[in-house]
Scaffold this active site. Structure first.
Site, PDB file in Angstrom:
ATOM      1  N   THR A   1     117.092   1.634 -40.047  1.00  0.00           N
ATOM      2  CA  THR A   1     118.483   1.590 -39.608  1.00  0.00           C
ATOM      3  C   THR A   1     119.469   1.480 -40.762  1.00  0.00           C
ATOM      4  OG1 THR A   1     118.220  -0.788 -39.281  1.00  0.00           O
ATOM      5  CG2 THR A   1     117.976   0.621 -37.345  1.00  0.00           C
TER       6      THR A   1
ATOM      7  N   CYS B   1     113.838  -3.577 -43.581  1.00  0.00           N
ATOM      8  CA  CYS B   1     114.592  -4.031 -42.416  1.00  0.00           C
ATOM      9  C   CYS B   1     115.832  -4.803 -42.844  1.00  0.00           C
ATOM     10  CB  CYS B   1     113.732  -4.923 -41.532  1.00  0.00           C
ATOM     11  SG  CYS B   1     114.584  -5.409 -40.023  1.00  0.00           S
TER      12      CYS B   1
ATOM     13  N   GLY C   1     115.246   8.725 -36.664  1.00  0.00           N
ATOM     14  CA  GLY C   1     116.676   8.457 -36.765  1.00  0.00           C
ATOM     15  C   GLY C   1     117.448   9.310 -35.791  1.00  0.00           C
TER      16      GLY C   1
ATOM     17  N   LYS D   1     107.866   2.332 -45.098  1.00  0.00           N
ATOM     18  CA  LYS D   1     109.099   2.656 -44.378  1.00  0.00           C
ATOM     19  C   LYS D   1     110.307   2.409 -45.269  1.00  0.00           C
ATOM     20  CE  LYS D   1     111.146   2.153 -39.793  1.00  0.00           C
ATOM     21  NZ  LYS D   1     110.971   1.540 -38.448  1.00  0.00           N
TER      22      LYS D   1
ATOM     23  N   LEU E   1     112.985  -9.135 -36.145  1.00  0.00           N
ATOM     24  CA  LEU E   1     111.531  -8.957 -36.153  1.00  0.00           C
ATOM     25  C   LEU E   1     110.779 -10.091 -35.457  1.00  0.00           C
ATOM     26  CD1 LEU E   1     111.264  -7.642 -39.818  1.00  0.00           C
ATOM     27  CD2 LEU E   1     110.981  -6.302 -37.746  1.00  0.00           C
TER      28      LEU E   1
END
Length: 302
Positions: free
Chosen positions: A193, A130, A243, A165, A74
């Site tokens: 991810t 993340c 995705g 998210k 990030l």
């Protein structure tokens, strides 16, 4: 016949259901010479933090079968720089702005959102998932109580609708989704991810400096579609599905699974026109099957 592509994300009307996945499109500058940003439903910018972050050590990108690993961490110039330089750039275009917000602590999230609360942006996307950040990050996104806590705290400062998210690296994503909505999420985006790793057998070491990174690309799409489907059945808020989406047919899958909108991520790296081609592919599908409004097919899978 005119086809209606506009969708409603937590009260914000976007002209079509296609946006970009955070971290794959920068602030839009990098792609603006290839892509007419006016044609996108929204631009979701790279993660923004309260102060500049330098990111992880290199190497931090690795290609894999069916996708890629990243451990960028990030890296960004901070929220003040974003407000001063990137918002004016994006406001040249007829597209909505979604700002991805990252942080190591709840306080950092709140500080960033507070600064953005009076900024000229349309939606905020809270990145609590993340896997590339050593502190915070995945810890927030995998614990039900922490999800609810961080969302409810951030919500106090957010004047724009708040998207949360979600990470796929959990046992039951519907429970995480419910916690986010209970905490005040106006919408959800998923999936972030998966965790992955690649080893160079000749050098006998991990390819990424951080060893573990986020796995994305076409290979993750069936997992993402399944999770969007499950979450759409579990909560009643708009979902931005992502995705492994590469084209219009992929996007239609997510919409039929229950997504209101979709985000293009890894595909941007191999095909800078992936967003535009996806929009065109959706239009072609609607014409082929005489669908007047994209919302007609959302969540039609029982």
């Amino acid at each position: 016949m005119t086809r209606e592509l506009s969708v409603n994300i937590a009260g914000v009307i976007v002209q079509n259901p296609v946006t970009t996945a955070s971290g794959t499109f920068g602030s839009g500058r990098e792609y603006s010479e290839f892509v007419d940003l006016n044609k996108l439903g929204a631009v979701t910018v790279k993660g923004v933090s309260n102060v500049p972050w330098k990111g992880n050590n290199t190497p931090r990108i690795a290609e894999t079968y069916g996708g890629m690993l990243n451990s960028v961490g990030l890296q960004n110039m901070g929220v003040d720089n974003f407000i001063e330089n990137d918002i004016p750039f994006l406001r040249q275009y007829h597209t909505k702005i979604i700002v991805n917000v990252c942080g190591h602590t709840i306080e950092e999230y709140c500080q960033t959102v507070e600064k953005l609360s009076n900024a000229d942006v349309d939606l905020l996307e809270l990145n609590i998932s993340c896997p590339n950040v050593t502190e915070g990050g995945i810890t927030f996104g995998t614990d039900i109580k922490m999800v609810q806590k961080v969302v409810s705290e951030v919500k106090r400062y957010a004047k724009q609708p708040l998207i949360v998210k979600l990470t796929p690296n959990v046992t039951d994503i519907t429970e995480i989704a419910k916690a986010a909505v209970y905490g005040g999420a106006d919408a959800l985006s998923l999936i972030n991810t998966l965790q992955g790793m690649k080893i160079d057998i000749h050098k006998k070491k991990a390819v990424l400096a951080n060893k573990i990174g986020g796995f994305s690309g076409p290979a993750v799409k069936p997992v993402a579609v399944r999770m969007v489907y499950q979450v759409a059945k579990a909560v009643n808020v708009p979902i931005i599905g992502m995705g492994g989406i590469c084209n219009g047919e992929d996007a239609i899958e997510f919409i039929m699974a229950g997504a209101t909108a979709v985000a293009i991520g890894t595909a941007n790296f191999s095909n800078p026109m992936a967003t535009i081609e996806t929009i065109e592919g959706i239009q072609q599908y609607m014409e082929q099957y005489n669908i007047k409004d994209i919302n007609e097919i959302r969540g039609i899978i029982d």
